[in-house]
Every structure is written in structure tokens, then in C-alpha cells.
Design an enzyme around this catalytic site. Structure first.
Site, PDB file in Angstrom:
ATOM      1  N   ASP A 151       0.770  -1.309  -0.052  1.00  0.00           N
ATOM      2  CA  ASP A 151       0.005   0.200  -0.102  1.00  0.00           C
ATOM      3  C   ASP A 151       0.901   1.372  -0.170  1.00  0.00           C
ATOM      4  O   ASP A 151       2.282   0.973   0.150  1.00  0.00           O
ATOM      5  CB  ASP A 151      -0.916  -0.136   1.155  1.00  0.00           C
ATOM      6  CG  ASP A 151      -1.481   1.210   1.293  1.00  0.00           C
ATOM      7  OD1 ASP A 151      -2.508   1.714   0.458  1.00  0.00           O
ATOM      8  OD2 ASP A 151      -1.932   1.825   2.503  1.00  0.00           O
ATOM      9  N   SER A 152       0.346   2.421  -0.202  1.00  0.00           N
ATOM     10  CA  SER A 152       0.859   3.640  -0.305  1.00  0.00           C
ATOM     11  C   SER A 152       1.563   3.998   1.344  1.00  0.00           C
ATOM     12  O   SER A 152       2.635   4.649   1.535  1.00  0.00           O
ATOM     13  CB  SER A 152       0.130   4.633  -0.593  1.00  0.00           C
ATOM     14  OG  SER A 152      -1.123   4.712   0.129  1.00  0.00           O
TER      15      SER A 152
ATOM     16  N   CYS B 250      -3.860  -0.963  -1.953  1.00  0.00           N
ATOM     17  CA  CYS B 250      -4.385   0.468  -2.281  1.00  0.00           C
ATOM     18  C   CYS B 250      -5.294   0.705  -3.254  1.00  0.00           C
ATOM     19  O   CYS B 250      -5.104   0.001  -4.375  1.00  0.00           O
ATOM     20  CB  CYS B 250      -3.011   1.201  -2.472  1.00  0.00           C
ATOM     21  SG  CYS B 250      -3.198   2.842  -3.036  1.00  0.00           S
ATOM     22  N   ASN B 251      -6.594   1.259  -2.840  1.00  0.00           N
ATOM     23  CA  ASN B 251      -7.209   1.443  -4.097  1.00  0.00           C
ATOM     24  C   ASN B 251      -6.781   2.287  -5.141  1.00  0.00           C
ATOM     25  O   ASN B 251      -7.070   1.778  -6.560  1.00  0.00           O
ATOM     26  CB  ASN B 251      -8.620   2.261  -3.577  1.00  0.00           C
ATOM     27  CG  ASN B 251      -9.532   1.182  -2.861  1.00  0.00           C
ATOM     28  OD1 ASN B 251     -10.626   0.993  -3.551  1.00  0.00           O
ATOM     29  ND2 ASN B 251      -9.187   0.619  -1.554  1.00  0.00           N
ATOM     30  N   THR B 252      -5.950   3.065  -4.831  1.00  0.00           N
ATOM     31  CA  THR B 252      -5.540   3.981  -5.727  1.00  0.00           C
ATOM     32  C   THR B 252      -4.655   3.386  -7.075  1.00  0.00           C
ATOM     33  O   THR B 252      -4.651   3.523  -8.118  1.00  0.00           O
ATOM     34  CB  THR B 252      -4.880   5.422  -5.385  1.00  0.00           C
ATOM     35  OG1 THR B 252      -5.578   5.984  -4.253  1.00  0.00           O
ATOM     36  CG2 THR B 252      -4.320   6.320  -6.245  1.00  0.00           C
TER      37      THR B 252
ATOM     38  N   CYS C  40     -11.417   2.998  -0.200  1.00  0.00           N
ATOM     39  CA  CYS C  40      -9.929   3.513   0.136  1.00  0.00           C
ATOM     40  C   CYS C  40      -9.624   2.716   1.556  1.00  0.00           C
ATOM     41  O   CYS C  40     -10.482   2.524   2.332  1.00  0.00           O
ATOM     42  CB  CYS C  40     -10.013   5.172   0.536  1.00  0.00           C
ATOM     43  SG  CYS C  40      -8.515   5.543   1.233  1.00  0.00           S
ATOM     44  N   THR C  41      -8.232   2.271   1.514  1.00  0.00           N
ATOM     45  CA  THR C  41      -7.746   1.487   2.602  1.00  0.00           C
ATOM     46  C   THR C  41      -7.928   2.284   3.922  1.00  0.00           C
ATOM     47  O   THR C  41      -8.326   1.568   5.074  1.00  0.00           O
ATOM     48  CB  THR C  41      -6.208   1.685   2.436  1.00  0.00           C
ATOM     49  OG1 THR C  41      -5.678   3.199   2.207  1.00  0.00           O
ATOM     50  CG2 THR C  41      -5.790   0.834   1.593  1.00  0.00           C
ATOM     51  N   HIS C  42      -8.166   3.678   4.266  1.00  0.00           N
ATOM     52  CA  HIS C  42      -8.446   4.241   5.378  1.00  0.00           C
ATOM     53  C   HIS C  42      -9.703   4.424   5.881  1.00  0.00           C
ATOM     54  O   HIS C  42      -9.943   4.601   7.002  1.00  0.00           O
ATOM     55  CB  HIS C  42      -7.849   5.635   5.344  1.00  0.00           C
ATOM     56  CG  HIS C  42      -6.295   5.831   5.136  1.00  0.00           C
ATOM     57  ND1 HIS C  42      -5.774   5.228   4.121  1.00  0.00           N
ATOM     58  CD2 HIS C  42      -5.252   6.447   5.939  1.00  0.00           C
ATOM     59  CE1 HIS C  42      -4.199   5.486   4.347  1.00  0.00           C
ATOM     60  NE2 HIS C  42      -4.110   6.201   5.356  1.00  0.00           N
TER      61      HIS C  42
ATOM     62  N   TYR D 197      -0.744   8.590  -2.198  1.00  0.00           N
ATOM     63  CA  TYR D 197      -0.578   8.297  -3.656  1.00  0.00           C
ATOM     64  C   TYR D 197      -2.017   8.844  -4.235  1.00  0.00           C
ATOM     65  O   TYR D 197      -1.908   9.314  -5.444  1.00  0.00           O
ATOM     66  CB  TYR D 197      -0.740   6.822  -3.789  1.00  0.00           C
ATOM     67  CG  TYR D 197       0.500   6.022  -3.962  1.00  0.00           C
ATOM     68  CD1 TYR D 197       1.561   6.653  -3.257  1.00  0.00           C
ATOM     69  CD2 TYR D 197       0.560   4.641  -4.074  1.00  0.00           C
ATOM     70  CE1 TYR D 197       2.837   5.592  -3.230  1.00  0.00           C
ATOM     71  CE2 TYR D 197       1.758   3.692  -4.228  1.00  0.00           C
ATOM     72  CZ  TYR D 197       2.965   4.359  -3.659  1.00  0.00           C
ATOM     73  OH  TYR D 197       4.009   3.505  -3.499  1.00  0.00           O
ATOM     74  N   GLY D 198      -2.961   9.077  -3.423  1.00  0.00           N
ATOM     75  CA  GLY D 198      -4.428   9.550  -3.911  1.00  0.00           C
ATOM     76  C   GLY D 198      -4.393  10.860  -4.447  1.00  0.00           C
ATOM     77  O   GLY D 198      -5.465  11.214  -5.267  1.00  0.00           O
TER      78      GLY D 198
ATOM     79  N   GLU E 288      -5.343   8.625   9.418  1.00  0.00           N
ATOM     80  CA  GLU E 288      -4.108   8.514   9.934  1.00  0.00           C
ATOM     81  C   GLU E 288      -3.826   9.135  11.311  1.00  0.00           C
ATOM     82  O   GLU E 288      -3.149   8.533  12.169  1.00  0.00           O
ATOM     83  CB  GLU E 288      -3.164   9.450   8.864  1.00  0.00           C
ATOM     84  CG  GLU E 288      -3.140   8.921   7.649  1.00  0.00           C
ATOM     85  CD  GLU E 288      -1.824   8.269   7.135  1.00  0.00           C
ATOM     86  OE1 GLU E 288      -0.968   8.296   7.916  1.00  0.00           O
ATOM     87  OE2 GLU E 288      -2.052   7.357   6.072  1.00  0.00           O
TER      88      GLU E 288
HETATM   89  N1  DGL Z   1      -4.238   3.657  -0.020  1.00  0.00           N
HETATM   90  C1  DGL Z   1      -4.818   4.879  -0.454  1.00  0.00           C
HETATM   91  C2  DGL Z   1      -5.891   4.170  -1.264  1.00  0.00           C
HETATM   92  O1  DGL Z   1      -6.548   3.282  -0.662  1.00  0.00           O
HETATM   93  C3  DGL Z   1      -5.169   5.921   0.401  1.00  0.00           C
HETATM   94  C4  DGL Z   1      -3.896   6.797   0.939  1.00  0.00           C
HETATM   95  C5  DGL Z   1      -3.228   7.585  -0.034  1.00  0.00           C
HETATM   96  O2  DGL Z   1      -3.892   8.422  -0.796  1.00  0.00           O
HETATM   97  O3  DGL Z   1      -2.246   7.149  -0.412  1.00  0.00           O
HETATM   98  O4  DGL Z   1      -6.444   4.711  -2.134  1.00  0.00           O
END
Ligand code: DGL
Length: 276
Positions: free
Chosen positions: A16-17, A79-81, A190-192, A48-49, A158
Site C-alpha cells: 500500500d502507499s 491500495c485502491n488508488t 479507500c484503505t483508510h 498516492y491518492g 491517519e
Molecule cells: N491507500 C490509498 C487508497 O486506498 C489511500 C492513501 C493514499 O492516498 O495514499 O486509495
């Protein structure tokens, strides 16, 4: 046959990011308690988003190559992105199965919707990529995706600021357009966002209606990964205590232990810092 056994014993790579992808590891640990997991969080380059697709693809390739060098049997892109913009490129460049979070989330959403109106909360990058509408259109000609970027929810998760007025007001602003669009499913894309799930569920039920389904793509992904490993003869069959997650990071944030505990739901003592 011996080779298959070695492969079955190999770890699953997850990246993941940052540390948010540990929400996916949490779901994987529940669904697949015998699997060894190496998790790589690109904490030096998160988020990353908010970045462009070419940059995200470059970062994703370096993360995935690092995991391949550690002999993982498959890579789960938490990571979804990254899952939105990079899986095709990862599959072309790397000789290891690549499993993302978008298709499982889309499939769970299509299964849950009755009206065909699916809301997706995700990063700006994921929404801009059109990955969720594309994935849903492969599964249903009737369903429509209403995407809503929800960038403020990442820093809130976070920080561990997951209840009270501030997250509630932010979530309310992001849910409002989905309420106007009368969706009956909301995907946490999104992971968060699973950390904010209680507030999101409250706001969604309050603003849209009591019967709206909130889909967490982490759990849908874990179920898909399990089915994939069994189908390929790659599922680890060993019994006994669950091996601890091996955590790799590209920068060690001062509060990494707190953040890791929040996202994973268990303590992690050590993280190895790696250079990509
Ligand atoms: N991991 C990113 C996602 O799931 C969220 C955090 C980021 O922007 O890197 O899209």
C-alpha cells in the site's frame, strides 16, 4: 509437486502507499489465518491518492518488484488508488499473480444493490481513474456508479481522529451528493475509510436511509484472495499459530506503532526499513 509445496509455503505479498493497507491485512488475517504475510507500506511517498497516474504506476512497480524479490507467491494490492491505475502494468511487468481491491468491491456492491445506484467514496485519483464504473459495468448493464472523492478522510484516519464533530462533518459533506443521487450502496473505496466506518454508517443511514448497505472492499478482497489461492493450489495448509505479519516500510514514521495498531488491530513491534 515439491515445487508446488514450496510455493504454498511462500508468503503473500501485500503493499500500500502507507500503513492504511493494514486494514486489508486485518481482513486477510481473519479470512486466511494460516497465510504468512509480508506487508510493504511506502510510508516515504504516501499519499498516492493525490498524485497522477504515471507517478502512482512508477511507485507501484518499485513496491511490487521489491516483494517479488522476496519470493512472494502472489501480490495483493491493498491500495485502491494503485488498484485503480496500475494492475495492467504490474501484470505485464511481473511474473506473479496480482490481485487488486476494485473488482471484489465492485462485485460486492453489485450483489448488494437493489436500485442499481452505487455510491463510491475514494481518493481523488481513484475517482478520476473511472476504475469503479468500469468494474461495475463489466458486472451489470443496469448499475450506475456515483463517485465521490473524500480526500480529508485519509489524514483523519491517519491521525486516529475517527469520531466526534470533525470527522462527522467531513463525512456528512461527502455523503450529501450520494444522498442526492439516491444510492442504496456505499463502497468504502479507500484503505483508510474502514477506520471511519461507524461514522460513515451513521451518516449514510441518517442522510440516505436505514437500508443502505456500506461495502468494505477489504473483506470482499480477502474472500477473493482465499478463493484464488485454493483454485491455484497455493493455499497454505499448515496449522498452528498464525505467523506474525512481517512489516516493511520505506520510512519509519515516529508514530508507526500506534498507526499500525489502529489499522491492523494488533500490535507490531518491529518494522524493517527498506529502500526501493
Ligand atoms: N491507500 C490509498 C487508497 O486506498 C489511500 C492513501 C493514499 O492516498 O495514499 O486509495
Amino acid at each position: 509437486m515439491a515445487g508446488d509445496g514450496v510455493k504454498r509455503e511462500a508468503p503473500l505479498g501485500v503493499f500500500d502507499s502507507g500503513l492504511g493497507g493494514l486494514t486489508v491485512v486485518r481482513a486477510l488475517r481473519e479470512a486466511l489465518p494460516h497465510e504468512k504475510i509480508i506487508y510493504l507500506g511506502d510510508t516515504a511517498r504516501v499519499p498516492y491518492g493525490t498524485k497522477g497516474a504515471a507517478t502512482v504506476i512508477r511507485y507501484a512497480l518499485s513496491c511490487a518488484r521489491h516483494l517479488v524479490a522476496r519470493d512472494v507467491k502472489a501480490i495483493v494490492v491493498a491500495c485502491n488508488t494503485v488498484s485503480a491505475v496500475a494492475p495492467d502494468r504490474l501484470r505485464i511487468e511481473l511474473d506473479v499473480p496480482i490481485l487488486g481491491v476494485i473488482e471484489p468491491g465492485a462485485r460486492a456492491a453489485v450483489a448488494a444493490t437493489r436500485t442499481g445506484r452505487i455510491g463510491v467514496l475514494a481518493t481523488a485519483g481513484t475517482i478520476a481513474s473511472g476504475a469503479y464504473p468500469r468494474a461495475v459495468s463489466q458486472l451489470s448493464t443496469r448499475a450506475e456508479v456515483i463517485g465521490q472523492p473524500a480526500p480529508l478522510l485519509v489524514p483523519l484516519a491517519e491521525e486516529g481522529w475517527t469520531d466526534g464533530d470533525v470527522p462527522r462533518l467531513a463525512v456528512r459533506r461527502y455523503v450529501e451528493p450520494l444522498a442526492r443521487a439516491e444510492v442504496d450502496v456505499v463502497v468504502l473505496g479507500c484503505t483508510h475509510y474502514p477506520l471511519l466506518r461507524p461514522v460513515i454508517v451513521d451518516e449514510v443511514r441518517d442522510r440516505i436511509g436505514p437500508n443502505v448497505t456500506v461495502v468494505d472492499s477489504a473483506y470482499a478482497t480477502a474472500a477473493d484472495v482465499g478463493a484464488f489461492l485454493v483454485a491455484r493450489g497455493l493455499a497454505r495448509t499448515a496449522h498452528g499459530p498464525c505467523p506474525p505479519v512481517q512489516l516493511l516500510v520505506t520510512d519509519v514514521p515516529a508514530t508507526f506503532r500506534d498507526a499500525a495498531r489502529r489499522f491492523l488491530g494488533e500490535d507490531i513491534d518491529e518494522a524493517e526499513q527498506v529502500d526501493l
